[in-house]
Design an enzyme around this catalytic site. Structure first.
Site, PDB file in Angstrom:
ATOM      1  N   GLN A 205      47.797  27.252  42.541  1.00  0.00           N
ATOM      2  CA  GLN A 205      48.423  28.646  43.609  1.00  0.00           C
ATOM      3  C   GLN A 205      48.754  28.079  44.860  1.00  0.00           C
ATOM      4  OE1 GLN A 205      46.046  31.899  45.002  1.00  0.00           O
ATOM      5  NE2 GLN A 205      47.144  33.213  43.584  1.00  0.00           N
TER       6      GLN A 205
ATOM      7  N   TYR B  85      48.754  38.875  51.494  1.00  0.00           N
ATOM      8  CA  TYR B  85      49.265  37.652  52.251  1.00  0.00           C
ATOM      9  C   TYR B  85      50.589  37.772  52.426  1.00  0.00           C
ATOM     10  CZ  TYR B  85      44.568  35.438  51.241  1.00  0.00           C
ATOM     11  OH  TYR B  85      43.218  35.315  51.565  1.00  0.00           O
TER      12      TYR B  85
ATOM     13  N   ARG C  73      51.759  35.619  41.471  1.00  0.00           N
ATOM     14  CA  ARG C  73      50.758  36.790  41.258  1.00  0.00           C
ATOM     15  C   ARG C  73      51.032  37.917  42.278  1.00  0.00           C
ATOM     16  NH1 ARG C  73      43.991  36.405  41.932  1.00  0.00           N
ATOM     17  NH2 ARG C  73      43.877  37.628  40.113  1.00  0.00           N
TER      18      ARG C  73
ATOM     19  N   GLY D 132      37.129  36.619  36.404  1.00  0.00           N
ATOM     20  CA  GLY D 132      36.955  35.721  37.816  1.00  0.00           C
ATOM     21  C   GLY D 132      35.332  35.901  38.059  1.00  0.00           C
ATOM     22  N   ARG D 133      34.930  36.986  38.597  1.00  0.00           N
ATOM     23  CA  ARG D 133      33.636  36.677  39.280  1.00  0.00           C
ATOM     24  C   ARG D 133      32.584  36.503  38.148  1.00  0.00           C
ATOM     25  NH1 ARG D 133      34.834  36.269  44.350  1.00  0.00           N
ATOM     26  NH2 ARG D 133      36.997  36.831  43.898  1.00  0.00           N
TER      27      ARG D 133
END
Length: 329
Positions: free
Chosen positions: A101, A171, A219, A312-313
């Site tokens: 990414q 972002y 994304r 993910g987590r």
């Protein structure tokens, strides 16, 4: 056959199952963003056994000005390609595909980290940081597009299986997409098509750099979940344009809300976004958001909420999660 175990063979990125490890910042790189032993060990551990079909490596900065935090991975210089090859090789050796990414933090950057004043689409406060960036000129926008292009080529040269353009979590590209932070009156602002002009120019430049056969993912922070912010209706328009522009896969998360939705729990909480986007695009869509159980992933896939599931987590906390999940089905 279980939905999670089904291979994905549509499009340019073929995968042996539907499980994805989404990008998660670890801050394990060297201070200057170079690959460290820590980061190699981390991805070696996560990819072992090849149970995760696709690993999307955490966001890497395309230029020092766009660096988000200390210890963040860099893709900003040609000299990094050799050590990045090591990272791609480790993941491949373990049996997973690897996508990298690439990102510019925009107004989410701080001068303490970058040495530069933060920049953004407009001189308005960043909803997550509170700071007011310098508004980018058109000339500077062109430079950033070139930086994305150069970074994408480095990703390909390092032997990764694809590149992911980051436009989520508040972002820079997400700042252009969101009406909260994009108040421009030129062609890079206004309606959704104006606000995603930079995305379309980045996609075009990246595609020129990597060629037609190399997978390009995006994304998208598909909704801000804030008053006056981006909505699923905006994202539907954007997603169709991204597909037309040559994006091969959409990876869906939150905008200025980050990777959570305030007040919403449950597994796969971004499912309303991916389900709506699947109706308007034909490319695969990745769903993330609080998924911790294989059965929940299975259910979301079988109900057609998404094509791929990002965990993910749970994987971050337990490197055996994928092995146990796959073996439990």
């Amino acid at each position: 056959m279980s939905s999670l175990l089904k291979p994905l063979d549509q499009g340019k990125l073929t995968l042996n199952n539907r499980l994805v490890m989404p990008p998660m910042a670890t801050s394990k790189c060297e201070v200057d963003g170079k690959i460290s032993k820590d980061i190699l060990d981390y991805y070696d551990e996560k990819s072992r056994g090849g149970y995760i079909s696709l690993i999307i490596v955490e966001h890497s900065f395309i230029t020092q000005k766009g660096k988000a935090s200390e210890g963040q991975m860099s893709i900003a210089e040609d000299s990094l390609v050799e050590s990045l090859k090591e990272l791609a090789n480790i993941i491949h050796k373990n049996g997973s595909k690897a996508v990298m990414q690439i990102n510019h933090a925009g107004s989410a950057a701080s001068k303490d980290v970058t040495g530069f004043e933060p920049v953004g689409p407009s001189a308005v406060a960043n909803p997550r940081k509170g700071n007011v960036p310098k508004e980018l000129t058109k000339e500077e926008i062109k430079e950033i597009i070139e930086e994305f292009k150069a970074a994408a080529l480095r990703v390909k040269e390092a032997g990764f299986d694809g590149v992911e353009i980051h436009s989520a979590h508040g972002y820079l590209l997400n700042q252009f997409f969101s009406p909260l932070t994009n108040h421009r009156t030129d062609e890079y602002g206004g309606d959704v098509l104006g606000r995603i002009r930079i995305h379309l120019e980045v996609i075009k430049a990246v595609r020129e750099a990597v060629g037609d056969d190399f997978p390009v993912l995006l994304r998208l922070g598909a909704a801000d979940y804030m008053e006056g912010g981006s909505t699923i209706e905006h994202s539907k328009i954007a997603a169709k344009e991204f597909e037309k522009a040559g994006v091969d896969m959409l990876d869906i998360s939150g905008g200025f809300c980050g990777y959570i939705i305030p007040g919403v729990n449950g597994q796969g909480y971004f499912a309303p976004l991916t389900e709506a986007l699947k109706e308007v695009v034909s490319i695969p869509v990745i769903l993330t958001g609080g998924i911790t159980e294989a059965q929940a992933a299975e259910k979301l896939l079988s109900e057609g909420k998404a094509d791929l599931i990002g965990v993910g987590r749970a994987i971050y906390k337990d490197s055996n999660w994928a092995k146990n999940a796959i073996e439990s089905l």
